[in-house]
Scaffold this motif. Structure first.
Motif, PDB file in Angstrom:
ATOM      1  N   LEU A   1       6.125  38.404  72.169  1.00 26.82           N
ATOM      2  CA  LEU A   1       5.840  37.722  70.903  1.00 26.82           C
ATOM      3  C   LEU A   1       6.365  36.295  70.905  1.00 26.82           C
ATOM      4  CD1 LEU A   1       8.439  38.950  68.337  1.00 26.82           C
ATOM      5  CD2 LEU A   1       7.998  40.313  70.338  1.00 26.82           C
ATOM      6  N   ASN A   2       5.847  35.513  69.958  1.00 24.43           N
ATOM      7  CA  ASN A   2       6.393  34.170  69.765  1.00 24.43           C
ATOM      8  C   ASN A   2       7.827  34.298  69.253  1.00 24.43           C
ATOM      9  OD1 ASN A   2       4.017  32.852  70.511  1.00 24.43           O
ATOM     10  ND2 ASN A   2       3.165  33.108  68.450  1.00 24.43           N
ATOM     11  N   VAL A   3       8.590  33.233  69.427  1.00 18.42           N
ATOM     12  CA  VAL A   3      10.006  33.291  69.028  1.00 18.42           C
ATOM     13  C   VAL A   3      10.103  33.236  67.508  1.00 18.42           C
ATOM     14  CG1 VAL A   3      12.270  32.217  69.262  1.00 18.42           C
ATOM     15  CG2 VAL A   3      10.659  32.142  71.174  1.00 18.42           C
ATOM     16  N   PRO A   4      10.557  34.323  66.892  1.00 16.48           N
ATOM     17  CA  PRO A   4      10.717  34.292  65.436  1.00 16.48           C
ATOM     18  C   PRO A   4      12.075  33.708  65.061  1.00 16.48           C
ATOM     19  CG  PRO A   4      11.210  36.474  66.260  1.00 16.48           C
ATOM     20  CD  PRO A   4      10.941  35.597  67.456  1.00 16.48           C
ATOM     21  N   SER A   5      12.366  33.691  63.779  1.00 22.50           N
ATOM     22  CA  SER A   5      13.681  33.205  63.363  1.00 22.50           C
ATOM     23  C   SER A   5      14.765  34.115  63.947  1.00 22.50           C
ATOM     24  CB  SER A   5      13.728  33.142  61.838  1.00 22.50           C
ATOM     25  OG  SER A   5      14.642  34.006  61.306  1.00 22.50           O
ATOM     26  N   MET A   6      15.802  33.497  64.463  1.00 18.21           N
ATOM     27  CA  MET A   6      16.838  34.253  65.176  1.00 18.21           C
ATOM     28  C   MET A   6      18.152  34.117  64.415  1.00 18.21           C
ATOM     29  SD  MET A   6      17.673  34.021  69.242  1.00 18.21           S
ATOM     30  CE  MET A   6      16.133  33.215  69.543  1.00 18.21           C
TER      31      MET A   6
ATOM     32  N   ALA B   1      11.764  34.181  77.404  1.00 18.11           N
ATOM     33  CA  ALA B   1      11.007  33.559  78.503  1.00 18.11           C
ATOM     34  C   ALA B   1      10.733  32.102  78.141  1.00 18.11           C
ATOM     35  CB  ALA B   1       9.689  34.300  78.719  1.00 18.11           C
ATOM     36  N   VAL B   2      10.707  31.223  79.141  1.00 23.98           N
ATOM     37  CA  VAL B   2      10.475  29.808  78.849  1.00 23.98           C
ATOM     38  C   VAL B   2       8.988  29.503  78.681  1.00 23.98           C
ATOM     39  CG1 VAL B   2      12.589  28.977  79.928  1.00 23.98           C
ATOM     40  CG2 VAL B   2      10.514  29.180  81.302  1.00 23.98           C
ATOM     41  N   SER B   3       8.135  30.432  79.101  1.00 25.50           N
ATOM     42  CA  SER B   3       6.703  30.262  78.874  1.00 25.50           C
ATOM     43  C   SER B   3       6.055  31.650  78.893  1.00 25.50           C
ATOM     44  CB  SER B   3       6.073  29.336  79.921  1.00 25.50           C
ATOM     45  OG  SER B   3       6.251  29.875  81.214  1.00 25.50           O
ATOM     46  N   GLU B   4       4.758  31.672  78.723  1.00 23.91           N
ATOM     47  CA  GLU B   4       4.016  32.933  78.585  1.00 23.91           C
ATOM     48  C   GLU B   4       4.188  33.836  79.815  1.00 23.91           C
ATOM     49  OE1 GLU B   4       1.667  35.263  76.365  1.00 23.91           O
ATOM     50  OE2 GLU B   4       1.285  33.170  75.919  1.00 23.91           O
TER      51      GLU B   4
ATOM     52  N   VAL C   1      11.635  26.533  73.123  1.00 25.31           N
ATOM     53  CA  VAL C   1      10.644  25.487  72.878  1.00 25.31           C
ATOM     54  C   VAL C   1       9.360  26.166  72.417  1.00 25.31           C
ATOM     55  CG1 VAL C   1      11.652  23.886  74.531  1.00 25.31           C
ATOM     56  CG2 VAL C   1       9.966  25.544  75.314  1.00 25.31           C
ATOM     57  N   SER C   2       8.347  25.360  72.118  1.00 22.96           N
ATOM     58  CA  SER C   2       7.122  25.942  71.537  1.00 22.96           C
ATOM     59  C   SER C   2       6.464  26.944  72.482  1.00 22.96           C
ATOM     60  CB  SER C   2       6.139  24.841  71.154  1.00 22.96           C
ATOM     61  OG  SER C   2       5.819  24.090  72.305  1.00 22.96           O
TER      62      SER C   2
END
Lengths: 153, 148
Positions: free
Chosen positions: A32-37, A99-102, A75-76
């Motif tokens: 998943l995308n990085v949610p609020s942590m 992960a730093v990317s997909e 990062v995004s």
């Protein structure tokens, strides 16, 4: 089904700053995308925080920090890879890796070449490595992770 | 800890972070004017609750649970302990309605910071993210280790 396809292992490759991890797909619950942590007081430096996922609180682990380097903030392109609980743990004890990317799916078969020890990061958390199309991939040591994650048990 | 789904929780906010305390924990909310403020800049306690011949400290904590000294506070939550009570200075405190708090079990990773185990034993999942649920025994053990 032929023997060759039976020997294929479905994996996911997880790019991190210390290299690309390779993990069996069956151990992964979701990407998943990085949610609020939320930060966790007294967490070790390799725990970046906790996220809400499917009504569960999931710790986010930085493999970079586990291997002794400083993690960059997400990062995004960063992703969270949620893994099923380690063997012997409670059913709600999912954990995740940043992960730093997909991450990418990768089939591994007997054409993969084992990385020699001197090409592996010197860490108890890396069990072995593979070379696929000249790219190195590192296999986490889940037993070492379990001992570090849950030292009291 | 009792079934987290059946409990009421006290929501405590300090240093911009919110933590929950199980409602089964004995606690008292004290206003600043009822406490003896530590006017000395030394020491960890920000104030004491004086009960007869005993005094029980209250600490101001940052978001990492490290002691800070601050002057801009109005109330503290004192948690009952075997030796009396021990307090945390809070910016906001209120009871969450039972239906409001959907608390999930949570095991923090790594070594526990107190002799009685991890500081957190659950997590409240809401649309705002995660608020960690304090283990009262571990909170008391941690605070008691801070001294005056």
């Amino acid at each position: 089904m032929g023997r060759a396809s039976q020997d294929n292992i479905h994996t996911l490759t997880i790019p991190t700053q210390i290299g690309t991890l390779i993990i069996p797909s069956a151990t992964i619950a979701e990407v998943l995308n990085v949610p609020s942590m939320t930060p966790i007081p007294f967490a070790p430096p390799w725990v970046s925080g906790v996220i809400a996922w499917r009504n569960t609180a999931v710790s986010v682990v930085s493999f970079e920090a586990l291997l002794g380097t400083s993690p960059l903030p997400p990062v995004s392109a960063s992703k969270i890879v949620v893994l099923y609980p380690l063997p012997g743990r409670n059913r709600w004890e999912f954990f995740s890796i940043m992960a730093v990317s997909e991450p990418r799916p990768q089939e591994v078969n007997n054409s993969a070449i084992a990385l020699p020890a001197d090409e592996l990061p010197q860490s108890p958390y890396i069990a072995a490595g593979l070379k696929l199309r000249d790219q190195p991939f590192f296999i986490p040591d889940f037993e070492a992770l379990r001992k570090t994650f849950y030292p009291q048990s | 800890m009792a079934d987290p789904k059946q409990q009421q929780y006290l929501s405590m906010t300090f240093a911009g972070s919110t933590f929950l305390l199980p409602g089964t924990t004995g606690f008292t909310i004290e206003q600043r004017e009822n406490l003896t403020v530590n006017e000395d800049s030394d020491g960890n306690a920000s104030a004491w609750r004086v009960v007869r011949n005993d005094r029980f400290p209250a600490y101001a904590l940052d978001g990492h649970f490290q002691v800070v000294r601050r002057v801009d506070w109005e109330r503290a939550v004192f948690v009952d302990s075997t030796s009396g009570s021990i307090g945390v200075i809070v910016d906001d405190v209120h009871l969450l309605a039972r239906a409001q708090a959907q608390v999930a079990p949570f095991t923090p990773l790594g070594t526990a910071p107190t002799s009685v185990g991890p500081l957190f034993g659950g997590a409240w999942i809401s649309e705002n993210g995660v608020a960690l649920v304090l283990d009262p025994n571990a909170l008391v053990a941690y605070l008691e280790g801070l001294g005056d």
